[in-house]
Write an enzyme that holds these catalytic residues in place. Structure first.
Site, PDB file in Angstrom:
ATOM      1  N   HIS A  71     -22.094  -9.956  -3.844  1.00 36.81           N
ATOM      2  CA  HIS A  71     -21.771  -8.670  -3.207  1.00 36.81           C
ATOM      3  C   HIS A  71     -22.388  -8.584  -1.806  1.00 36.81           C
ATOM      4  O   HIS A  71     -23.197  -7.704  -1.507  1.00 36.81           O
ATOM      5  CB  HIS A  71     -22.237  -7.502  -4.070  1.00 36.81           C
ATOM      6  CG  HIS A  71     -21.482  -6.231  -3.792  1.00 36.81           C
ATOM      7  ND1 HIS A  71     -21.265  -5.278  -4.744  1.00 36.81           N
ATOM      8  CD2 HIS A  71     -20.888  -5.759  -2.661  1.00 36.81           C
ATOM      9  CE1 HIS A  71     -20.574  -4.280  -4.227  1.00 36.81           C
ATOM     10  NE2 HIS A  71     -20.337  -4.549  -2.952  1.00 36.81           N
ATOM     11  N   ARG A 107     -13.868  -4.411  -4.823  1.00 36.58           N
ATOM     12  CA  ARG A 107     -14.716  -3.889  -5.888  1.00 36.58           C
ATOM     13  C   ARG A 107     -14.481  -4.705  -7.148  1.00 36.58           C
ATOM     14  O   ARG A 107     -13.347  -5.080  -7.464  1.00 36.58           O
ATOM     15  CB  ARG A 107     -14.412  -2.411  -6.192  1.00 36.58           C
ATOM     16  CG  ARG A 107     -14.439  -1.465  -5.011  1.00 36.58           C
ATOM     17  CD  ARG A 107     -15.728  -1.486  -4.236  1.00 36.58           C
ATOM     18  NE  ARG A 107     -16.835  -0.845  -4.920  1.00 36.58           N
ATOM     19  CZ  ARG A 107     -18.069  -0.800  -4.409  1.00 36.58           C
ATOM     20  NH1 ARG A 107     -18.328  -1.357  -3.250  1.00 36.58           N
ATOM     21  NH2 ARG A 107     -19.042  -0.204  -5.072  1.00 36.58           N
ATOM     22  N   GLU A 115     -22.980  -6.188 -12.126  1.00 35.98           N
ATOM     23  CA  GLU A 115     -23.859  -6.667 -11.055  1.00 35.98           C
ATOM     24  C   GLU A 115     -25.295  -6.247 -11.357  1.00 35.98           C
ATOM     25  O   GLU A 115     -25.627  -5.071 -11.254  1.00 35.98           O
ATOM     26  CB  GLU A 115     -23.404  -6.109  -9.704  1.00 35.98           C
ATOM     27  CG  GLU A 115     -22.008  -6.590  -9.317  1.00 35.98           C
ATOM     28  CD  GLU A 115     -21.544  -6.064  -7.957  1.00 35.98           C
ATOM     29  OE1 GLU A 115     -22.300  -5.281  -7.318  1.00 35.98           O
ATOM     30  OE2 GLU A 115     -20.443  -6.436  -7.524  1.00 35.98           O
ATOM     31  N   ASP A 173       0.862  -1.182   0.000  1.00 34.64           N
ATOM     32  CA  ASP A 173       0.000   0.000   0.000  1.00 34.64           C
ATOM     33  C   ASP A 173       0.899   1.233   0.000  1.00 34.64           C
ATOM     34  O   ASP A 173       1.549   1.532   1.003  1.00 34.64           O
ATOM     35  CB  ASP A 173      -0.915   0.008   1.228  1.00 34.64           C
ATOM     36  CG  ASP A 173      -2.020   1.053   1.120  1.00 34.64           C
ATOM     37  OD1 ASP A 173      -1.746   2.134   0.572  1.00 34.64           O
ATOM     38  OD2 ASP A 173      -3.143   0.789   1.588  1.00 34.64           O
TER      39      ASP A 173
END
Length: 541
Positions: free
Chosen positions: A281, A231, A260, A170
């Site tokens: 989800h 995501r 989706e 990160d």
């Protein structure tokens, strides 16, 4: 304030709004796009989840929209840039479902590793088989966490509890944060090359879209386990399918999809793969999370109504919340400086420079700069200007905005200076705080200290005896009371500057009379907004 809720949002979480007498809350689910476009113009705010696409059409139709509230983390169903251009604040709830998403990640990982889903189906069908469902332990596995934010950090902690060695990647996380979590920060490629398990926990944006594709899969170990509970679209789905079919990826779990519900054939094939545990989800789908995100966005709307800082506005620059109380007086000082300074300009500025001197320069001053820009532009243009759209409007107007900082303090511990330049003219105004209240301490080359009042008169003239008397005499004749006066001059018998605080506004004909009597080279009646920032600003001052 009128608010429309267009997706399933916890009623318990919305209780803050239903109990608020200033708010009318309308829950309208299952609207077609045209139905929503027909009524959105009646509302000041919209609360959505992922089922409503807040696009250009909706934002154009929402003539009165001030807030788009996304009850969840992801904002990929909201056109944030276009909302910003229209001055609409976009808020989300980035923390309400962090625990839910982290737990779901572990649930899917354990389900895959212990063959829970297929063993469950087998047993329910009447079979009694054990050997085909031999699983694998997490202990001693090398797990890679991409994105070490709120969710990723919780996943890393849980993986450590299962005795995994955890590597993390990160670029926005400090080494100390990684150390506190007990993980090692490495590069993306090191994650792909060394990890037995890879899980992603980043937002979806231009930087992360298709972040893991054919190249990245090529670097991975054979038999790697892949998870995506972040995501859809972060992992290239076609590449994941191909590597599952080839055996390079032994399996894994996916909760989120680029479509989706799914439509493309390759997405449907991916979902059908028997070595992938899949859910529709559900990462944020716990009762607790649904209540939490609804509470979070409700609080943000109440903060807006109460002129308080909005903690989760994604398109407003803001201070660290720990600094907010300390910086709030400077936001008000900036507004006062800009409200004063803009009235000294005869045309739109070409360049605006915001300067910060003293201890304040140690901090991120961009929220102050944008607040000042908002205050200036609000006086210059017809449209509503706030901290959301101020920078965009300035850019469209061709105004160059600059920021400078110096930790060197002068006569005051902290000063803010605005320099506005236009068509060869230059206006400078500096301000400081006295016991938390704003004061103007410098105008152009004159050191002058005064508290701004609602009605003021600023003028320059040649310094000679009797000038103050002339001004006072004219004011007295017309029954305009002078509350206070500050005088500065460049040198004896040189140019003088006077600033008067008045009890009432000065009419233009009296202004002309004073100008003629004093042969003033500059004279300007000023009207100050002596209050805090308007609600439309969004700065929370």
């Amino acid at each position: 304030m009128k608010i429309i809720v267009t997706d399933e949002v916890s009623a318990e979480g919305l209780a803050l709004l239903t109990q608020e007498p200033r708010i009318q809350l309308d829950v309208k689910l299952g609207l077609s796009k045209q139905q929503l476009l027909d009524i959105i113009g009646n509302y000041d705010a919209i609360i959505t989840r992922s089922g409503t696409n807040v696009d250009r059409d909706l934002l154009d139709a929402g003539k009165n929209l001030k807030i788009v509230a996304r009850a969840g983390v992801g904002i990929d169903n909201v056109d944030v840039d276009y909302a910003s251009s229209k001055g609409v604040i976009v808020v989300n709830a980035p923390f309400g479902n962090t625990n839910s998403a982290a737990e779901h990640t572990m649930a899917l990982l354990l389900s895959f590793c212990r063959n829970v889903t297929i063993a469950n189906a087998s047993l329910k069908s009447g079979e009694w088989k054990r050997a085909p469902f031999t699983g694998q332990e997490l202990k001693a596995k090398v797990a890679g966490v991409i994105g070490l934010g709120k969710v990723g950090g919780r996943v890393a902690t849980r993986l450590k509890a299962f005795e995994c060695e955890v590597l993390a990647c990160d670029p926005y996380i400090s080494v100390k944060r990684a150390h506190d979590l007990g993980v090692k920060l490495v590069s993306h490629d090191e994650i792909y090359k060394n990890c037995d398990i890879i899980t992603v926990h980043t937002p979806l944006n231009d930087e992360t879209r298709n972040m893991i594709g054919p190249r990245e899969f090529g670097l991975m170990k054979t038999g790697v386990v892949i998870l995506n509970v972040a995501r859809g679209g972060i992992i290239n789905e076609q590449a994941l399918l191909e590597n599952l079919l080839s055996g390079k990826v032994t399996g894994g779990a996916v909760d989120v999809w680029s479509e989706e519900p799914p439509k493309s054939e390759h997405v449907k094939q991916l979902i059908a793969c028997d070595r992938l545990v899949v859910t529709p989800h559900l990462g944020a789908n716990t009762f607790e999370a649904q209540v939490n995100v609804a509470i979070d966005v409700s609080r943000e709307i109440i903060n807006y109504l109460d002129d308080k800082p909005m903690e989760n506005a994604v398109n407003i620059p803001r201070f660290d919340l720990a600094l907010m109380d300390q910086m709030r007086p400077f936001l008000n000082l900036m507004r006062v400086i800009c409200d004063f300074g803009i009235q000294l300009l005869d045309s739109n500025p070409e360049t605006l420079t915001f300067s910060y001197a003293g201890t304040i320069a140690h901090y991120d001053c961009s929220p102050l700069t944008v607040c000042g820009l908002s205050a200036l532009l609000d006086r210059m243009v017809d449209q509503d200007v706030n901290m959301v759209n101020a920078s965009l409007i300035a850019e469209q107007m061709g105004i160059v905005v600059e920021e400078t900082k110096s930790t060197q303090a002068g006569a005051f511990s902290n000063t803010i200076t605005l320099v506005a330049e236009s068509k060869g003219t230059r206006r400078l105004i500096s301000g400081a705080l006295f016991e938390g209240s704003p004061r103007i301490v410098r105008l152009r080359d004159y050191n002058m200290e005064f508290a701004p009042e609602e009605h003021m008169l600023l003028m320059n003239y040649a310094d000679r005896p009797g000038m103050i008397g002339k001004i006072g005499s004219i004011m007295g004749t017309h029954e305009i009371n002078i509350a206070s006066m500050n005088l500065g001059r460049s040198e004896k018998k040189g140019e003088a500057m006077v600033i008067l605080a008045l009890d009432s506004a000065i009419p233009p004909n009296i202004l002309d009379e004073i100008k003629i009597a004093t042969e003033a080279t500059f004279i300007k009646a000023l009207h100050m907004k002596i209050d805090t920032c308007s609600r439309n600003c969004g700065c929370g001052a």
